[in-house]
Write a protein that holds these residues in place. Structure first.
Motif, short mmCIF file in Angstrom:
data_model
loop_
_atom_site.label_atom_id
_atom_site.label_comp_id
_atom_site.label_asym_id
_atom_site.label_seq_id
_atom_site.Cartn_x
_atom_site.Cartn_y
_atom_site.Cartn_z
N ASN A 41 18.90 -61.91 14.20
CA ASN A 41 20.25 -61.28 14.51
C ASN A 41 21.43 -62.22 15.02
O ASN A 41 21.96 -62.04 16.06
N LYS A 42 21.35 -63.51 14.37
CA LYS A 42 22.38 -64.19 14.59
C LYS A 42 23.83 -63.89 14.51
O LYS A 42 24.15 -62.96 13.75
N THR A 43 24.61 -64.39 15.74
CA THR A 43 26.11 -63.80 15.54
C THR A 43 26.73 -65.09 15.43
O THR A 43 26.50 -66.18 15.32
N ILE A 44 28.09 -64.99 15.25
CA ILE A 44 29.08 -66.13 15.32
C ILE A 44 29.52 -66.42 16.77
O ILE A 44 30.03 -65.56 17.54
N GLY A 45 29.35 -67.68 17.24
CA GLY A 45 29.73 -68.11 18.61
C GLY A 45 31.19 -68.73 18.39
O GLY A 45 31.36 -69.60 17.66
N GLN A 46 32.01 -68.06 19.43
CA GLN A 46 33.35 -68.67 19.24
C GLN A 46 33.52 -69.99 19.86
O GLN A 46 34.14 -70.11 20.68
N THR A 47 32.96 -71.09 19.21
CA THR A 47 33.32 -72.28 19.64
C THR A 47 34.40 -73.38 19.45
O THR A 47 34.29 -74.37 19.55
N ASN A 48 35.32 -72.62 18.52
CA ASN A 48 36.29 -72.98 18.19
C ASN A 48 37.63 -73.29 18.96
O ASN A 48 38.55 -73.64 18.73
N THR A 49 37.27 -72.47 20.14
CA THR A 49 38.05 -72.53 21.14
C THR A 49 37.37 -72.72 22.49
O THR A 49 36.40 -72.69 22.67
#
Length: 272
Positions: free
Chosen positions: A164-172
Motif C-alpha cells: 500500500n505504497k503512496t506518493i510522498g510529497q517530497t517535491n516541496t
C-alpha cells in the motif's frame, strides 16, 4: 558518533542521547534494519533471534587507524555474534571530517570462502531540533533534493506495508510537526543521489544528509514526548513486511555478498 559541533558557533548538531526521549546518537544498524516478526528469522532451517536494528550498535569496535581528521573502526564476527547471525563478516566504519562535513563509509566483507552472506546496513543519526535558542521545533522544515515525489511506504504496527505504497510529497518542503511521526517513521524509497535537510527560515543554521543509492530512507522522531530531535536515516534494508516469510534470504531489502566479496557505501553530513 556522539557529537558534531561547530567550532566557531559552538552549535551542537548531533542529538546528545537523552534517555528520556531516545538514548542514542547515531547508531549503525547491522546486520538488519528495523524489526523482525517475533524478533526472529530462519536461515538454512535454523531459527535465530535478533532485536530491532541488529547488534552492531551495542558492540565495541576496534580502532584500525586514526589521525586528526579520520578514524576507521572495525567489528568482526565472534562465536557470540554467530549464535545470532551465522556469518563470518567484517564491518568497517570510516569517519572523515573535512571543513563543515563528516563522511561516513560502511565497508562490509563476507569472509567465508563458500557461503553467500545476507545482511542489511543503515544509518540512524539524530539531529537537534531546534538548533538555536531563538527557534522552535515547528520553525523547521524538511527539504528534499532532487525536488521530486518519492514513494512512501506506510507502517502497519511495527512492520512495513509495501502493498500500500503512496506518493510522498517530497517535491516541496515539509513543515516539521509532531503529527508527522504519530505513526512512527516516514519511510521513503530513495534511488539515486539524494540530499535531505533540516532547515528554517528563521536561522541560517541547518543540517543536511547526502547519500547515493541507499534504497530506503527513514525520517523519525518521538511524537508522543515532543522530542527535540529528528533522525534522517539512509538504509540498505527495511523492517519485515506485514507478509514476510521469516526466511532471511527472502527478506525485502536484504543485501547479499558472494564469498570473499565486499560491499561499500557512504553518506555525508554537512552543517551550516
Amino acid at each position: 558518533m556522539t557529537s558534531i559541533k561547530h567550532r566557531k558557533t559552538g552549535i551542537e548538531y548531533l542529538w546528545q542521547g537523552d534517555p528520556d526521549y531516545w538514548g542514542r546518537h547515531a547508531p549503525v544498524l547491522f546486520p538488519i534494519v528495523g524489526r523482525l516478526k517475533n524478533n526472529q528469522y530462519t536461515y538454512q532451517g535454523k531459527t535465530y533471534s535478533l532485536n530491532q536494528h541488529g547488534f552492531a550498535r551495542d558492540q565495541v569496535f576496534q580502532v584500525v587507524s586514526q589521525n586528526e581528521n579520520e578514524a576507521t573502526l572495525q567489528l568482526t564476527a565472534t562465536e557470540e555474534t554467530k549464535s545470532r547471525y551465522p556469518f563470518d563478516f567484517s564491518l568497517l566504519i570510516r569517519y572523515v571530517v573535512s571543513e563543515n562535513s563528516v563522511q561516513v563509509t560502511y565497508a562490509v566483507e563476507n569472509r567465508d570462502t563458500e557461503e553467500k552472506m545476507y545482511f542489511s546496513i543503515g544509518a540512524h543519526p539524530g539531529f537537534n531540533v531546534p538548533l538555536t535558542d531563538t527557534t522552535s521545533f515547528e520553525d523547521y522544515y524538511l527539504s528534499f533534493l532532487p525536488r521530486e515525489t518519492r514513494k512512501l511506504i506506510p507502517l502497519e504496527g511495527l512492520f512495513v506495508d509495501t502493498a500500500n505504497k503512496t506518493i510522498g510529497q517530497t517535491n516541496t518542503p515539509m513543515a516539521l510537526s509532531r503529527k508527522l511521526f504519530e505513526h512512527d517513521a516516514l519511510i521513503y524509497e530513495t534511488a539515486g543521489t539524494n540530499t535531505f535537510s533540516i532547515e528554517s527560515d528563521k536561522t541560517t543554521h541547518k543540517v543536511s544528509v547526502t547519500f547515493e543509492d541507499f534504497p530506503y530512507t527513514g525520517i523519525w522522531s518521538v511524537a508522543q514526548k515532543e522530542a527535540p530531535f529528528v533522525c534522517i536515516e539512509p538504509w540498505f534494508g527495511i523492517a519485515d513486511t506485514t507478509d514476510a516469510s521469516g526466511k532471511l534470504e527472502e527478506k525485502t531489502g536484504i543485501q547479499s555478498l558472494e564469498p570473499q566479496q565486499n560491499f561499500e557505501a557512504h553518506y555525508q553530513i554537512t552543517v551550516d
